[in-house]
Design an enzyme around this catalytic site. Sequence first.
Site, PDB file in Angstrom:
ATOM      1  N   ARG A  77     -13.116  -4.828 -14.089  1.00 62.40           N
ATOM      2  CA  ARG A  77     -14.479  -4.612 -14.524  1.00 62.40           C
ATOM      3  C   ARG A  77     -14.494  -3.900 -15.853  1.00 62.40           C
ATOM      4  O   ARG A  77     -13.686  -3.004 -16.082  1.00 62.40           O
ATOM      5  CB  ARG A  77     -15.205  -3.709 -13.504  1.00 62.40           C
ATOM      6  N   SER A 149      -4.997   1.178 -11.618  1.00 66.20           N
ATOM      7  CA  SER A 149      -4.674   1.663 -10.280  1.00 66.20           C
ATOM      8  C   SER A 149      -3.340   1.159  -9.739  1.00 66.20           C
ATOM      9  O   SER A 149      -3.271   0.418  -8.755  1.00 66.20           O
ATOM     10  CB  SER A 149      -5.818   1.325  -9.331  1.00 66.20           C
ATOM     11  N   ASP A 202      -8.039   4.595  -9.841  1.00 67.40           N
ATOM     12  CA  ASP A 202      -9.350   4.443  -9.197  1.00 67.40           C
ATOM     13  C   ASP A 202      -9.749   5.657  -8.339  1.00 67.40           C
ATOM     14  O   ASP A 202     -10.923   5.986  -8.238  1.00 67.40           O
ATOM     15  CB  ASP A 202      -9.424   3.149  -8.372  1.00 67.40           C
TER      16      ASP A 202
HETATM   17  P1  ADP Z   1      -9.772  -3.486  -5.604  1.00 62.93           P
HETATM   18  O1  ADP Z   1      -9.212  -2.660  -4.501  1.00 62.93           O
HETATM   19  O2  ADP Z   1      -8.972  -4.697  -5.883  1.00 62.93           O
HETATM   20  O3  ADP Z   1     -10.117  -2.705  -6.818  1.00 62.93           O
HETATM   21  P2  ADP Z   1     -12.262  -3.667  -4.163  1.00 62.93           P
HETATM   22  O4  ADP Z   1     -12.386  -2.223  -4.016  1.00 62.93           O
HETATM   23  O5  ADP Z   1     -13.450  -4.440  -4.596  1.00 62.93           O
HETATM   24  O6  ADP Z   1     -11.129  -4.116  -5.133  1.00 62.93           O
HETATM   25  O7  ADP Z   1     -11.764  -4.227  -2.771  1.00 62.93           O
HETATM   26  C1  ADP Z   1     -11.505  -5.563  -2.603  1.00 62.93           C
HETATM   27  C2  ADP Z   1     -10.784  -5.702  -1.307  1.00 62.93           C
HETATM   28  O8  ADP Z   1     -11.645  -5.286  -0.255  1.00 62.93           O
HETATM   29  C3  ADP Z   1     -10.410  -7.111  -1.006  1.00 62.93           C
HETATM   30  O9  ADP Z   1      -9.077  -7.373  -1.425  1.00 62.93           O
HETATM   31  C4  ADP Z   1     -10.518  -7.200   0.494  1.00 62.93           C
HETATM   32  O10 ADP Z   1      -9.284  -6.917   1.079  1.00 62.93           O
HETATM   33  C5  ADP Z   1     -11.457  -6.098   0.870  1.00 62.93           C
HETATM   34  N1  ADP Z   1     -12.748  -6.688   1.247  1.00 62.93           N
HETATM   35  C6  ADP Z   1     -13.668  -7.243   0.448  1.00 62.93           C
HETATM   36  N2  ADP Z   1     -14.709  -7.711   1.164  1.00 62.93           N
HETATM   37  C7  ADP Z   1     -14.429  -7.460   2.452  1.00 62.93           C
HETATM   38  C8  ADP Z   1     -15.082  -7.716   3.689  1.00 62.93           C
HETATM   39  N3  ADP Z   1     -16.245  -8.339   3.751  1.00 62.93           N
HETATM   40  N4  ADP Z   1     -14.485  -7.288   4.804  1.00 62.93           N
HETATM   41  C9  ADP Z   1     -13.303  -6.676   4.761  1.00 62.93           C
HETATM   42  N5  ADP Z   1     -12.633  -6.419   3.652  1.00 62.93           N
HETATM   43  C10 ADP Z   1     -13.181  -6.800   2.499  1.00 62.93           C
HETATM   44 MG    MG Z   2     -11.035  -1.115  -7.333  1.00 63.99          MG
END
Ligand code: ADP
Ligand code: MG
Length: 478
Positions: A77, A149, A202
Site C-alpha cells: 500500500r 515487514s 508493520d
Molecule cells: P499482510 O499480512 O500481507 O500485510 P493483511 O494484514 O491484509 O496482509 O492480511 C492478509 C491475510 O489475512 C491473508 O493472507 C489471509 O491469510 C488473511 N485473511 C484475509 N481475509 C481473511 C478472511 N476472510 N478470513 C481469514 N483470513 C483472512
Molecule cells: Mg500488512
Amino acid sequence: MGNCGAMEILRELKEKCETPNGKLRQIANAMKDEMQAGLASEGGSELKMLVSYVDNLPTGDECGVFYGLDVGGTNFRVLRVQLGGKEGRVVKQEFMEVSIPPNLMVGTSDQLFDFIADELAKFVGTEGEGEGEGEGEGGKKRELGFTFSFPVKQTSINSGTLMRWTKGFSIADAVGRDVVMELAKAMERKGLDMRVAALVNDTIGTLAAGKYLNVNVNDNDGGGDVVAAVILGTGTNAAYVERVDAIPKYAQEGIAQSEEMVINMEWGSFTSSHLPITEYDQALDAESLNPGDHVFEKIISGMYLGEIVRRVLCRMAEEAAFFGDVVPPKLKIPFILTTPEVSAMHHDSSPDLKVVANKLKDTLEISSTSLETRKAVIELCSIVATRGARLSAAAILGILKKLGRDKVIKEGDDEQKTTVIAVDGGLFEHYSEFRHSLETTLQQLLGKEVSSRVLIKHANDGSGIGAALLAASHSQYN
Ligand code: ADP
Ligand code: MG
C-alpha cells in the site's frame, strides 16, 4: 467404513492440538523468558527482540503531508496523509493498493524495488494542487515512512539490513543489504525525489498508529496505555514499548534520548517445547522455503492455516477414503486451500452447510459431499483455527507478564490506565471465530478483574498510517 478412520484422524489431531489453559500459561511464561533472553544478549534467544530505534512515537502535534509505504505480504500500500496537528489530526488520507506479481517475490532485488518505486511514483503523481509539501514547496523534500515487514536488523531509524525473507518471498540478492538503500536507488532510477525518514515494520507502524489514534478509549481514567501491537495477517509478529534499562544488549550504546524504546519481537520465530506441534506442522515446515524458521508463525498465521487444513484433509482422503475411493487430485496441490476459504467454511451457518459444499467443489473439485463430511470439515477448520487463536492469546499474555500488566492493580493505585493492545491484520480482522477465540482465551487467562483493564483494539490499517506518522515524527524538518 472409511469415514471411521477419517474421524479417528480428526480425533487424534484434536488431541494433539489441545491447548488447555495450563499449557497456555506455560507458553506465556516461556514467551516472557525468551523475551528476557533476547534482550539480554544478541542471539540469546530465537526471539530476535530487535531494537527499532523508534524512541519518539508520534505525539499528535505533527503537521504537513507525509507518505507511507507498506510492504509486507502479497499486497503493498502507498498512502498520503495530511496531518493537522493536535486539533486537525488526520485531515486527509488517500491510499492505493497494489498486488505484487508472484514472479517478483522470487526474482531480484532490483526487480522488486523498481516495481515498488514505479507504483509509488504514479501515486505521487496524483498529488493535488496545494496539497504537497512537495519538491520546490518551501524547498522541502517529500518524506516517506517505509513499513517493511520482514526481519531487518536496524542500524538507524532509516536504515536496516534484511536478515532473511519470510511469507513466501525469496530474493537471494536482497539478503544482507540495506532495504532503504535498495528503495532509494530504485526511486532514483525512476526520478522520484523523496527521503525515507523512517524504516519500521508493520507492528511498529501499528503501535504508532494505535498510540496516535487512541484519543479516547472509553475509560473512566481518561484513556488507555497502548503498550503493544500485534499483527495477525499473512504472518504474525508483535512490538512493544520497553524501558531502555531493561535492554542490556544495547545498554552501552546509549541509543535512546528518551527512556523508552520500541522493540520488534519477531515473535514468529518463537519456539517452545510446550507448543502443540503435529506431524502436519512438521511436514509443512520441512517443505517450506525456510525450514526450521518461524515455527510459531507457521501454526498461527493466515499464510499457513489453510495449508494445515489441506494437509489433514489429504491424509483423511488417502488413508481413510474420506472423499471416496479416489483421492481428489486438487487436494494434493500445496497452498490450494487458503485461510479465507477455511474461514468461510468455518462460519457456515446454513442448515445444509452450503458454503462448505461450494468451497469443496470450487476449490478442490470435490462434489456431492454428505452432510457428515461437511460437518467434519468444519470441525477440522475449528481445531486448526482455535489452536492458532489460543496460542496468540498466550503470546499476548507473555508480553503482559513481561510488562507486569497481568496482575490486579493494588488498591489506591488509581493512576493505572487500561492496557491497550493494538491488533491488525487480515486474519484478526476477517476471521471472527479466530478473533473471538483469541479474546475469550485472553479473558480466561487473565481472570475477570484484570481482563476488565485490558483491551484488545483493532487498529485498522495501522501499519500504513503508522508509517506516514513515523515519517512525520522523524522528519528532518522537525
Ligand atoms: P499482510 O499480512 O500481507 O500485510 P493483511 O494484514 O491484509 O496482509 O492480511 C492478509 C491475510 O489475512 C491473508 O493472507 C489471509 O491469510 C488473511 N485473511 C484475509 N481475509 C481473511 C478472511 N476472510 N478470513 C481469514 N483470513 C483472512
Ligand atoms: Mg500488512
